[in-house]
Design an enzyme around this catalytic site. Sequence first.
Site, short mmCIF file in Angstrom:
data_model
loop_
_atom_site.label_atom_id
_atom_site.label_comp_id
_atom_site.label_asym_id
_atom_site.label_seq_id
_atom_site.Cartn_x
_atom_site.Cartn_y
_atom_site.Cartn_z
N ARG A 12 0.82 -1.21 0.00
CA ARG A 12 0.00 0.00 0.00
C ARG A 12 0.86 1.27 0.00
O ARG A 12 0.63 2.18 -0.79
CB ARG A 12 -0.93 0.02 1.23
CG ARG A 12 -1.98 -1.08 1.28
CD ARG A 12 -2.87 -1.10 0.06
NE ARG A 12 -3.51 0.18 -0.19
CZ ARG A 12 -3.99 0.54 -1.39
NH1 ARG A 12 -3.83 -0.25 -2.45
NH2 ARG A 12 -4.61 1.70 -1.53
N SER A 154 4.85 6.92 11.92
CA SER A 154 3.66 6.25 11.39
C SER A 154 2.69 7.29 10.85
O SER A 154 2.84 8.49 11.09
CB SER A 154 2.97 5.44 12.49
OG SER A 154 2.40 6.31 13.46
N CYS A 155 1.67 6.83 10.14
CA CYS A 155 0.67 7.76 9.61
C CYS A 155 -0.04 8.49 10.73
O CYS A 155 -0.30 9.70 10.63
CB CYS A 155 -0.32 7.01 8.72
SG CYS A 155 -1.19 5.65 9.55
N THR A 156 -0.35 7.78 11.81
CA THR A 156 -1.07 8.41 12.91
C THR A 156 -0.18 9.35 13.71
O THR A 156 -0.64 10.40 14.19
CB THR A 156 -1.69 7.35 13.84
OG1 THR A 156 -0.70 6.38 14.20
CG2 THR A 156 -2.85 6.64 13.16
N ARG A 200 -8.41 -9.95 15.86
CA ARG A 200 -8.19 -9.87 14.42
C ARG A 200 -8.46 -11.19 13.70
O ARG A 200 -8.20 -11.31 12.51
CB ARG A 200 -6.77 -9.36 14.13
CG ARG A 200 -6.71 -7.85 14.17
CD ARG A 200 -5.36 -7.31 13.81
NE ARG A 200 -4.45 -7.32 14.95
CZ ARG A 200 -3.22 -6.84 14.93
NH1 ARG A 200 -2.72 -6.34 13.81
NH2 ARG A 200 -2.47 -6.86 16.01
N ARG A 236 -10.12 -0.44 14.76
CA ARG A 236 -10.23 -0.52 13.30
C ARG A 236 -11.71 -0.56 12.94
O ARG A 236 -12.51 -1.25 13.59
CB ARG A 236 -9.53 -1.77 12.78
CG ARG A 236 -8.06 -1.88 13.16
CD ARG A 236 -7.15 -1.23 12.15
NE ARG A 236 -5.74 -1.37 12.54
CZ ARG A 236 -4.99 -2.42 12.27
NH1 ARG A 236 -5.51 -3.45 11.59
NH2 ARG A 236 -3.73 -2.47 12.65
#
EC number: 1.2.1.72
Length: 348
Positions: A12, A154-156, A200, A236
Amino acid sequence: MTVRIAINGFGRIGRNVVRALYESGRRAEITVVAINELADAAGMAHLLKYDTSHGRFAWEVRHEREQLFVGDDVIRILHERTLADLPWRELGVDVVLDCTGVYGNREHGEAHIAAGAKKVLFSHPGSNDLDATVVFGVNQNELRAEHRIVSNASCTTNCIIPVIKLLDDAYGIESGTVTTIHSAMNDQQVIDAYHSDLRRTRAASQSIIPVDTKLAAGITRIFPQFNDRFEAIAVRVPTINVTAIDLSVTVKKPVKASEVNQLLQKAAQGAFHGIVDYTESPLVSIDFNHDPHSAIVDGTQTRVSGAHLIKTLVWCDNEWGFANRMLDTTLAMAAVGFRLDASASTKL
């Protein structure tokens, strides 16, 4: 100077880095010379061209044997499992963008450098022994030539750190909590199946699923003064892209919600332009898909309780925004130069 990069891992983030490079018009600054990915070339080309979240890629994409063509550009395709076997020296690679999500410690970074790369940028937080962790827009100016093995966090972390900095500089943060409301990821299941994390094991499209997060550690890595003063949880949700972060902080100075919004809006228009955006439009998560900012503050959701407790909601495209920051950090790493003496490395 054109920075010669190689991408290790074409998932991704790796694919979005290539798309962002071409869409942002930075090809005069960065050239992709190679991509290392275990999947076959046909699959790589197909998933670069067609993307469920980001649509069709505007550039022509094709492959011939072990070469990927994007427009008139030729990118070598590799399928090496061992970092030591990667031909970075032969290809003259300046910076490796390791987007595997698997590698992330100093040993892995040194393996890329031993293979001939001058610097390495990991697309996730990585271990504590790296030379630097960069949140672009906040601390990239502290990079030095000797910082060879770097994490892009990280993205966050990229989403929340600029907002934390702004609130702390203005009002003085005492403590805080963060809840990440994150789109589903490929470490979850399509239908119920086995996973080491029992939550998960459940179908990603059917539940809101609590997961572990190291975001609090990511915050204190950038701002050590907040050690033991921030906590974070994450869930999530059944969307495939875009994340929202609920940030609550207690501050020293009394403040009103309107003042918080004024501060964040001014920053988005000024010092943090291109990194932070601000909106008061009645938007939902899909509206932030393909947004290149690290953080988009939703001013309609800002609340203040008792003059000292601030709550904000911050959005980000956890793929596209982060991929753009990978490019920004790559250029920042190259701009300070390349010092090849490993003994000179000093940690940021």
